[in-house]
Scaffold this motif. Sequence first.
Motif, PDB file in Angstrom:
ATOM      1  N   ALA A   7      26.732  40.657  45.092  1.00  0.00           N
ATOM      2  CA  ALA A   7      26.365  40.142  46.414  1.00  0.00           C
ATOM      3  C   ALA A   7      26.229  41.268  47.443  1.00  0.00           C
ATOM      4  N   GLY A   8      26.475  42.509  47.010  1.00  0.00           N
ATOM      5  CA  GLY A   8      26.286  43.646  47.896  1.00  0.00           C
ATOM      6  C   GLY A   8      27.532  44.093  48.650  1.00  0.00           C
ATOM      7  N   PHE A   9      28.696  43.590  48.238  1.00  0.00           N
ATOM      8  CA  PHE A   9      29.945  43.969  48.884  1.00  0.00           C
ATOM      9  C   PHE A   9      30.703  44.950  47.998  1.00  0.00           C
ATOM     10  N   TYR A  10      31.701  45.568  48.572  1.00  0.00           N
ATOM     11  CA  TYR A  10      32.466  46.609  47.906  1.00  0.00           C
ATOM     12  C   TYR A  10      33.876  46.106  47.612  1.00  0.00           C
ATOM     13  N   VAL A  11      34.340  46.314  46.389  1.00  0.00           N
ATOM     14  CA  VAL A  11      35.726  46.023  46.037  1.00  0.00           C
ATOM     15  C   VAL A  11      36.508  47.314  46.226  1.00  0.00           C
ATOM     16  N   ASP A  12      37.416  47.314  47.186  1.00  0.00           N
ATOM     17  CA  ASP A  12      38.168  48.517  47.517  1.00  0.00           C
ATOM     18  C   ASP A  12      39.081  48.940  46.369  1.00  0.00           C
TER      19      ASP A  12
ATOM     20  N   PRO B 243      44.889  42.626  61.374  1.00  0.00           N
ATOM     21  CA  PRO B 243      43.647  43.241  61.862  1.00  0.00           C
ATOM     22  C   PRO B 243      42.714  43.736  60.762  1.00  0.00           C
ATOM     23  N   TRP B 244      43.185  43.833  59.515  1.00  0.00           N
ATOM     24  CA  TRP B 244      42.356  44.357  58.435  1.00  0.00           C
ATOM     25  C   TRP B 244      41.813  43.292  57.508  1.00  0.00           C
ATOM     26  N   VAL B 245      42.431  42.129  57.459  1.00  0.00           N
ATOM     27  CA  VAL B 245      42.050  41.091  56.497  1.00  0.00           C
ATOM     28  C   VAL B 245      41.727  39.805  57.238  1.00  0.00           C
ATOM     29  N   ASP B 246      40.562  39.232  56.927  1.00  0.00           N
ATOM     30  CA  ASP B 246      40.193  37.950  57.525  1.00  0.00           C
ATOM     31  C   ASP B 246      40.749  36.775  56.729  1.00  0.00           C
ATOM     32  N   TYR B 247      40.700  36.884  55.391  1.00  0.00           N
ATOM     33  CA  TYR B 247      41.116  35.761  54.546  1.00  0.00           C
ATOM     34  C   TYR B 247      41.898  36.234  53.333  1.00  0.00           C
ATOM     35  N   PHE B 248      42.919  35.467  52.977  1.00  0.00           N
ATOM     36  CA  PHE B 248      43.550  35.542  51.668  1.00  0.00           C
ATOM     37  C   PHE B 248      43.007  34.357  50.887  1.00  0.00           C
ATOM     38  N   VAL B 249      42.647  34.599  49.645  1.00  0.00           N
ATOM     39  CA  VAL B 249      42.291  33.518  48.727  1.00  0.00           C
ATOM     40  C   VAL B 249      43.335  33.561  47.627  1.00  0.00           C
ATOM     41  N   ILE B 250      43.967  32.444  47.383  1.00  0.00           N
ATOM     42  CA  ILE B 250      45.014  32.343  46.371  1.00  0.00           C
ATOM     43  C   ILE B 250      44.588  31.307  45.346  1.00  0.00           C
TER      44      ILE B 250
ATOM     45  N   MET C 166      31.898  29.919  56.809  1.00  0.00           N
ATOM     46  CA  MET C 166      32.442  30.865  55.845  1.00  0.00           C
ATOM     47  C   MET C 166      31.548  32.099  55.770  1.00  0.00           C
ATOM     48  N   SER C 167      32.178  33.245  55.600  1.00  0.00           N
ATOM     49  CA  SER C 167      31.421  34.476  55.468  1.00  0.00           C
ATOM     50  C   SER C 167      30.776  34.552  54.081  1.00  0.00           C
ATOM     51  N   GLU C 168      29.761  35.390  53.964  1.00  0.00           N
ATOM     52  CA  GLU C 168      29.092  35.582  52.665  1.00  0.00           C
ATOM     53  C   GLU C 168      30.068  36.111  51.618  1.00  0.00           C
ATOM     54  N   LEU C 169      30.915  37.039  52.027  1.00  0.00           N
ATOM     55  CA  LEU C 169      31.895  37.604  51.097  1.00  0.00           C
ATOM     56  C   LEU C 169      32.870  36.532  50.619  1.00  0.00           C
ATOM     57  N   LEU C 170      33.389  35.746  51.526  1.00  0.00           N
ATOM     58  CA  LEU C 170      34.310  34.674  51.154  1.00  0.00           C
ATOM     59  C   LEU C 170      33.628  33.684  50.216  1.00  0.00           C
ATOM     60  N   THR C 171      32.401  33.344  50.509  1.00  0.00           N
ATOM     61  CA  THR C 171      31.644  32.430  49.642  1.00  0.00           C
ATOM     62  C   THR C 171      31.467  33.017  48.252  1.00  0.00           C
ATOM     63  N   ALA C 172      31.160  34.305  48.163  1.00  0.00           N
ATOM     64  CA  ALA C 172      30.992  34.960  46.862  1.00  0.00           C
ATOM     65  C   ALA C 172      32.287  34.912  46.055  1.00  0.00           C
TER      66      ALA C 172
ATOM     67  N   SER D  52      37.682  42.535  53.848  1.00  0.00           N
ATOM     68  CA  SER D  52      38.072  41.436  54.731  1.00  0.00           C
ATOM     69  C   SER D  52      38.566  40.200  53.979  1.00  0.00           C
ATOM     70  N   VAL D  53      38.414  40.198  52.661  1.00  0.00           N
ATOM     71  CA  VAL D  53      38.925  39.107  51.820  1.00  0.00           C
ATOM     72  C   VAL D  53      39.783  39.724  50.724  1.00  0.00           C
ATOM     73  N   VAL D  54      41.003  39.208  50.588  1.00  0.00           N
ATOM     74  CA  VAL D  54      41.905  39.657  49.529  1.00  0.00           C
ATOM     75  C   VAL D  54      42.180  38.463  48.627  1.00  0.00           C
ATOM     76  N   LEU D  55      41.897  38.643  47.340  1.00  0.00           N
ATOM     77  CA  LEU D  55      42.082  37.593  46.346  1.00  0.00           C
ATOM     78  C   LEU D  55      43.368  37.839  45.575  1.00  0.00           C
ATOM     79  N   HIS D  56      44.197  36.788  45.479  1.00  0.00           N
ATOM     80  CA  HIS D  56      45.416  36.809  44.673  1.00  0.00           C
ATOM     81  C   HIS D  56      45.207  35.824  43.529  1.00  0.00           C
ATOM     82  N   VAL D  57      45.286  36.322  42.292  1.00  0.00           N
ATOM     83  CA  VAL D  57      45.153  35.461  41.118  1.00  0.00           C
ATOM     84  C   VAL D  57      46.490  35.498  40.377  1.00  0.00           C
TER      85      VAL D  57
END
Length: 108
Positions: free
Chosen positions: A60-65, A30-37, A1-7, A82-87
């Motif tokens: 964690a040092g990442f940017y929320v677009d 090509p723009w998104v590695d993971y969806f988290v739902i 798992m990537s650091e961003l996904l883990t965060a 690279s990670v898109v979260l759906h809540v």
Amino acid sequence: MSELLTAVINAIEDKKAGNVMILDMQSVNPWVDYFVICDAQSLRQIHAIADNAVEKVEEAGFYVDHTEGGEESDWLLIDCGSVVLHVFQTETRAIYQLERLWADRVVR
């Protein structure tokens, strides 16, 4: 798992997100590695999960677009690159069923 996904996962689990699913989108987008739902029982919990995710991702040092959805939204989207979260509110998630649309991409 990537650091961003883990965060992202740690942040939503801190706020007791329900039914967490990770979808690997690398071969189809090509723009998104993971969806988290995930889902929540109330609007208040949706916003607590989303706010915590934004905070922890930035810590964690990442940017929320950007984020999509307002104060009364029952579905919030947090685009972290690279990670898109759906809540979702639980009932709304049952209507849209994103995980069924991308069933062959489920990792967890």
